[in-house]
Design a protein around this motif. Structure first.
Motif, short mmCIF file in Angstrom:
data_model
loop_
_atom_site.label_atom_id
_atom_site.label_comp_id
_atom_site.label_asym_id
_atom_site.label_seq_id
_atom_site.Cartn_x
_atom_site.Cartn_y
_atom_site.Cartn_z
N GLY A 62 -1.69 11.74 4.47
CA GLY A 62 -1.47 10.37 4.92
C GLY A 62 -2.23 9.36 4.08
N SER A 63 -1.85 8.10 4.23
CA SER A 63 -2.44 7.01 3.46
C SER A 63 -2.65 5.80 4.35
N ALA A 64 -3.22 4.74 3.76
CA ALA A 64 -3.37 3.44 4.43
C ALA A 64 -4.11 3.54 5.76
N PHE A 77 -10.39 7.49 3.33
CA PHE A 77 -9.79 8.78 3.71
C PHE A 77 -8.70 9.12 2.69
N ASN A 78 -8.77 10.31 2.11
CA ASN A 78 -7.74 10.80 1.18
C ASN A 78 -7.52 9.83 0.02
N TRP A 96 0.87 -1.17 0.00
CA TRP A 96 0.00 0.00 0.00
C TRP A 96 0.92 1.22 0.00
N VAL A 97 0.82 2.03 -1.06
CA VAL A 97 1.81 3.09 -1.28
C VAL A 97 1.56 4.30 -0.37
N GLY A 98 2.66 4.74 0.27
CA GLY A 98 2.63 5.96 1.07
C GLY A 98 3.74 6.91 0.67
#
Length: 259
Positions: free
Chosen positions: A209-211, A181-182, A135-137
Protein backbone atom coordinates in the motif's frame (compact mmCIF):
# COMPACT_ATOMS: atom_id res chain seq x y z
CA UNK A 1 -10.33 2.78 78.10
CA UNK A 2 -11.74 5.57 75.94
CA UNK A 3 -8.26 7.09 75.60
CA UNK A 4 -6.82 3.73 74.52
CA UNK A 5 -9.66 3.23 72.03
CA UNK A 6 -9.23 6.75 70.64
CA UNK A 7 -5.48 6.26 70.32
CA UNK A 8 -6.06 2.96 68.55
CA UNK A 9 -8.49 4.55 66.13
CA UNK A 10 -6.07 7.39 65.43
CA UNK A 11 -3.23 4.97 64.74
CA UNK A 12 -5.51 2.92 62.51
CA UNK A 13 -6.56 6.00 60.57
CA UNK A 14 -2.93 7.02 60.18
CA UNK A 15 -1.95 3.59 58.91
CA UNK A 16 -4.93 3.57 56.55
CA UNK A 17 -4.01 7.05 55.36
CA UNK A 18 -0.43 6.03 54.70
CA UNK A 19 -1.71 3.02 52.80
CA UNK A 20 -3.89 5.22 50.60
CA UNK A 21 -1.00 7.63 49.95
CA UNK A 22 1.28 4.74 49.05
CA UNK A 23 -1.36 3.26 46.76
CA UNK A 24 -1.84 6.61 45.04
CA UNK A 25 1.92 7.02 44.70
CA UNK A 26 2.21 3.54 43.21
CA UNK A 27 -0.56 4.31 40.73
CA UNK A 28 1.12 7.56 39.75
CA UNK A 29 4.36 5.71 39.15
CA UNK A 30 2.83 3.30 36.65
CA UNK A 31 4.17 4.09 33.19
CA UNK A 32 1.56 3.52 30.46
CA UNK A 33 2.46 1.15 27.60
CA UNK A 34 2.42 4.00 25.07
CA UNK A 35 5.04 6.06 26.92
CA UNK A 36 8.21 6.48 24.82
CA UNK A 37 10.31 4.82 27.52
CA UNK A 38 8.40 1.61 26.81
CA UNK A 39 8.57 1.74 23.01
CA UNK A 40 11.21 -0.40 21.39
CA UNK A 41 12.02 1.09 17.97
CA UNK A 42 12.17 4.86 18.42
CA UNK A 43 15.98 4.90 18.11
CA UNK A 44 17.49 8.38 18.39
CA UNK A 45 14.17 10.22 18.15
CA UNK A 46 13.63 13.11 20.53
CA UNK A 47 10.10 13.73 19.25
CA UNK A 48 7.65 10.83 19.22
CA UNK A 49 4.04 10.78 18.06
CA UNK A 50 2.14 7.81 19.50
CA UNK A 51 -1.20 6.68 18.05
CA UNK A 52 -3.05 4.06 20.07
CA UNK A 53 -6.14 2.47 18.56
CA UNK A 54 -9.11 1.29 20.60
CA UNK A 55 -8.76 -2.24 19.20
CA UNK A 56 -7.66 -4.24 16.17
CA UNK A 57 -11.01 -3.71 14.43
CA UNK A 58 -11.74 -0.17 15.64
CA UNK A 59 -11.37 3.01 13.59
CA UNK A 60 -11.06 5.21 16.69
CA UNK A 61 -7.73 6.17 18.24
CA UNK A 62 -5.88 8.65 20.44
CA UNK A 63 -2.76 10.56 19.37
CA UNK A 64 -0.18 11.70 21.92
CA UNK A 65 3.01 13.73 21.47
CA UNK A 66 6.22 13.43 23.49
CA UNK A 67 9.51 15.32 23.52
CA UNK A 68 12.75 14.19 25.12
CA UNK A 69 14.26 16.50 27.73
CA UNK A 70 17.95 17.26 28.15
CA UNK A 71 18.12 14.94 31.17
CA UNK A 72 16.78 11.99 29.14
CA UNK A 73 13.23 12.07 30.52
CA UNK A 74 10.14 12.53 28.35
CA UNK A 75 7.45 15.21 28.54
CA UNK A 76 4.06 15.11 26.87
CA UNK A 77 3.74 18.13 24.56
CA UNK A 78 -0.03 18.30 24.01
CA UNK A 79 -3.00 16.66 25.66
CA UNK A 80 -4.21 13.46 23.99
CA UNK A 81 -5.96 14.17 20.70
CA UNK A 82 -8.93 12.18 19.36
CA UNK A 83 -8.03 10.54 16.05
CA UNK A 84 -9.49 8.26 13.39
CA UNK A 85 -7.77 5.42 11.58
CA UNK A 86 -8.62 2.95 8.83
CA UNK A 87 -12.21 1.77 8.44
CA UNK A 88 -11.06 -1.86 8.72
CA UNK A 89 -8.90 -1.28 11.79
CA UNK A 90 -5.25 -2.28 12.00
CA UNK A 91 -2.71 -4.67 10.47
CA UNK A 92 1.02 -5.16 11.01
CA UNK A 93 2.96 -3.16 8.42
CA UNK A 94 4.68 -6.23 6.97
CA UNK A 95 1.34 -8.01 6.42
CA UNK A 96 -0.78 -5.11 5.24
CA UNK A 97 -2.39 -5.34 1.78
CA UNK A 98 -3.19 -2.37 -0.43
CA UNK A 99 -6.81 -1.16 -0.52
CA UNK A 100 -7.90 -3.11 2.57
CA UNK A 101 -8.70 -0.05 4.70
CA UNK A 102 -6.26 -0.98 7.45
CA UNK A 103 -3.79 1.29 9.21
CA UNK A 104 -0.24 -0.13 9.35
CA UNK A 105 1.06 -1.03 12.81
CA UNK A 106 4.68 -0.11 13.43
CA UNK A 107 7.20 2.70 13.89
CA UNK A 108 7.92 5.12 11.04
CA UNK A 109 9.88 8.31 10.37
CA UNK A 110 8.19 11.61 9.55
CA UNK A 111 10.40 13.60 7.19
CA UNK A 112 8.00 15.34 4.80
CA UNK A 113 4.71 17.22 4.86
CA UNK A 114 2.49 18.63 2.13
CA UNK A 115 -0.70 20.53 1.65
CA UNK A 116 -3.00 22.27 -0.75
CA UNK A 117 -2.35 25.46 1.20
CA UNK A 118 0.90 27.21 2.03
CA UNK A 119 3.16 25.90 4.79
CA UNK A 120 1.36 26.47 8.13
CA UNK A 121 4.69 26.77 9.95
CA UNK A 122 6.18 23.27 10.02
CA UNK A 123 9.96 22.85 9.95
CA UNK A 124 9.93 19.52 8.12
CA UNK A 125 10.28 19.63 4.34
CA UNK A 126 6.96 20.96 3.00
CA UNK A 127 5.50 20.55 -0.49
CA UNK A 128 2.80 22.99 -1.57
CA UNK A 129 0.59 20.79 -3.78
CA UNK A 130 -1.60 22.04 -6.60
CA UNK A 131 -4.49 20.80 -8.72
CA UNK A 132 -2.39 18.52 -10.94
CA UNK A 133 -0.34 16.77 -8.26
CA UNK A 134 -0.74 13.09 -7.41
CA UNK A 135 0.41 10.44 -4.98
CA UNK A 136 1.10 7.26 -6.94
CA UNK A 137 -0.49 3.97 -5.92
CA UNK A 138 -0.08 2.16 -9.24
CA UNK A 139 1.32 -1.27 -8.34
CA UNK A 140 2.25 -1.93 -11.97
CA UNK A 141 4.92 0.77 -11.72
CA UNK A 142 7.25 0.04 -8.77
CA UNK A 143 9.69 2.84 -9.62
CA UNK A 144 7.06 5.54 -9.03
CA UNK A 145 5.04 3.68 -6.38
CA UNK A 146 4.27 5.62 -3.20
CA UNK A 147 5.88 8.81 -4.52
CA UNK A 148 4.57 12.34 -4.86
CA UNK A 149 4.40 13.44 -8.49
CA UNK A 150 4.49 17.17 -9.11
CA UNK A 151 2.70 16.97 -12.46
CA UNK A 152 0.73 14.30 -14.30
CA UNK A 153 2.88 14.55 -17.42
CA UNK A 154 1.73 13.01 -20.69
CA UNK A 155 4.83 10.81 -20.79
CA UNK A 156 4.41 9.39 -17.27
CA UNK A 157 4.61 5.62 -16.70
CA UNK A 158 2.06 5.51 -13.84
CA UNK A 159 -1.73 5.50 -14.16
CA UNK A 160 -3.89 8.33 -12.83
CA UNK A 161 -6.73 5.95 -12.03
CA UNK A 162 -4.47 4.05 -9.62
CA UNK A 163 -3.21 7.17 -7.87
CA UNK A 164 -4.60 9.86 -5.57
CA UNK A 165 -5.19 13.29 -7.05
CA UNK A 166 -4.45 15.34 -3.95
CA UNK A 167 -6.81 18.18 -4.85
CA UNK A 168 -9.71 15.71 -4.80
CA UNK A 169 -9.45 15.80 -0.98
CA UNK A 170 -9.50 19.55 -0.24
CA UNK A 171 -10.40 19.11 3.43
CA UNK A 172 -8.17 16.20 4.37
CA UNK A 173 -5.14 17.36 2.39
CA UNK A 174 -5.28 21.02 3.26
CA UNK A 175 -2.31 19.94 5.40
CA UNK A 176 -0.75 16.52 5.95
CA UNK A 177 2.42 14.84 7.22
CA UNK A 178 3.78 11.86 5.30
CA UNK A 179 4.15 8.68 7.37
CA UNK A 180 7.12 6.83 5.91
CA UNK A 181 5.40 3.46 5.66
CA UNK A 182 6.66 1.45 2.65
CA UNK A 183 8.57 4.48 1.41
CA UNK A 184 11.97 4.65 -0.33
CA UNK A 185 14.79 6.58 1.29
CA UNK A 186 14.86 10.20 0.18
CA UNK A 187 18.37 9.87 -1.23
CA UNK A 188 17.19 7.27 -3.77
CA UNK A 189 14.57 9.51 -5.38
CA UNK A 190 15.50 11.31 -8.59
CA UNK A 191 13.80 13.17 -11.42
CA UNK A 192 13.24 11.21 -14.63
CA UNK A 193 13.39 13.95 -17.26
CA UNK A 194 12.34 11.67 -20.13
CA UNK A 195 9.01 10.86 -18.48
CA UNK A 196 8.50 13.95 -16.34
CA UNK A 197 8.23 12.06 -13.04
CA UNK A 198 10.03 11.17 -9.83
CA UNK A 199 11.44 7.66 -9.64
CA UNK A 200 13.25 5.59 -7.06
CA UNK A 201 16.13 3.18 -7.57
CA UNK A 202 14.90 1.13 -4.60
CA UNK A 203 11.28 0.21 -5.39
CA UNK A 204 9.14 -0.72 -2.39
CA UNK A 205 6.65 -3.57 -2.02
CA UNK A 206 3.75 -2.65 -4.32
CA UNK A 207 1.38 -5.00 -2.47
CA UNK A 208 1.60 -3.30 0.93
CA UNK A 209 0.00 0.00 0.00
CA UNK A 210 0.87 3.66 -0.40
CA UNK A 211 -0.21 7.17 0.65
CA UNK A 212 -0.33 6.72 4.42
CA UNK A 213 -0.55 10.19 5.94
CA UNK A 214 -1.36 12.08 9.11
CA UNK A 215 -4.02 14.48 7.84
CA UNK A 216 -7.12 16.48 8.75
CA UNK A 217 -10.34 14.68 9.62
CA UNK A 218 -12.84 13.92 6.91
CA UNK A 219 -16.37 12.68 7.50
CA UNK A 220 -15.34 9.60 9.47
CA UNK A 221 -12.78 6.82 9.32
CA UNK A 222 -9.93 6.77 6.80
CA UNK A 223 -8.67 4.34 4.15
CA UNK A 224 -5.58 3.64 6.28
CA UNK A 225 -4.27 7.06 7.27
CA UNK A 226 -4.57 8.68 10.70
CA UNK A 227 -6.65 11.86 10.87
CA UNK A 228 -6.99 14.66 13.42
CA UNK A 229 -9.06 17.75 13.96
CA UNK A 230 -7.69 20.61 11.87
CA UNK A 231 -6.36 22.66 14.81
CA UNK A 232 -4.70 19.59 16.31
CA UNK A 233 -3.01 18.64 13.03
CA UNK A 234 -1.64 22.16 12.58
CA UNK A 235 -0.31 22.16 16.15
CA UNK A 236 1.51 18.87 15.53
CA UNK A 237 2.96 20.11 12.23
CA UNK A 238 4.27 23.29 13.84
CA UNK A 239 5.84 21.24 16.65
CA UNK A 240 7.65 18.73 14.45
CA UNK A 241 11.37 19.43 14.16
CA UNK A 242 13.55 17.40 11.74
CA UNK A 243 16.56 18.03 14.00
CA UNK A 244 14.84 15.85 16.60
CA UNK A 245 14.31 12.93 14.18
CA UNK A 246 10.55 12.62 14.74
CA UNK A 247 8.94 9.19 14.55
CA UNK A 248 5.36 7.99 14.75
CA UNK A 249 4.44 4.75 16.52
CA UNK A 250 1.03 3.31 15.64
CA UNK A 251 -0.93 0.30 16.92
CA UNK A 252 -3.91 -0.64 19.06
CA UNK A 253 -3.22 -0.10 22.76
CA UNK A 254 -2.74 -3.82 23.38
CA UNK A 255 -0.04 -3.99 20.68
CA UNK A 256 1.72 -0.63 21.03
CA UNK A 257 4.65 -2.11 22.95
CA UNK A 258 5.50 -4.33 19.97
CA UNK A 259 5.03 -1.69 17.24
Amino acid sequence: MRKILAAGLAIGALVLGLGVVRALSADAAVVPPYHPSRLRDIGDSRQVVVVTGNGRTSSYATLRTYQKNSNGSWSQKFAGMPARNGYAGWEWASRRVQNTGTTPMGTFRITTAFGLKANPGTRVKYIHADSDDYWVGDNRDPKTYNLFQSKASGTRTWRKGESERLAAYPTQYEYAAVINFNRPLGSTISWDTAHGQYVTSQPKNVKLGSAIFLHINGAGSTAGCVSLRRADLIAVLKWLDPAMTPRIVMAPLADIGRA
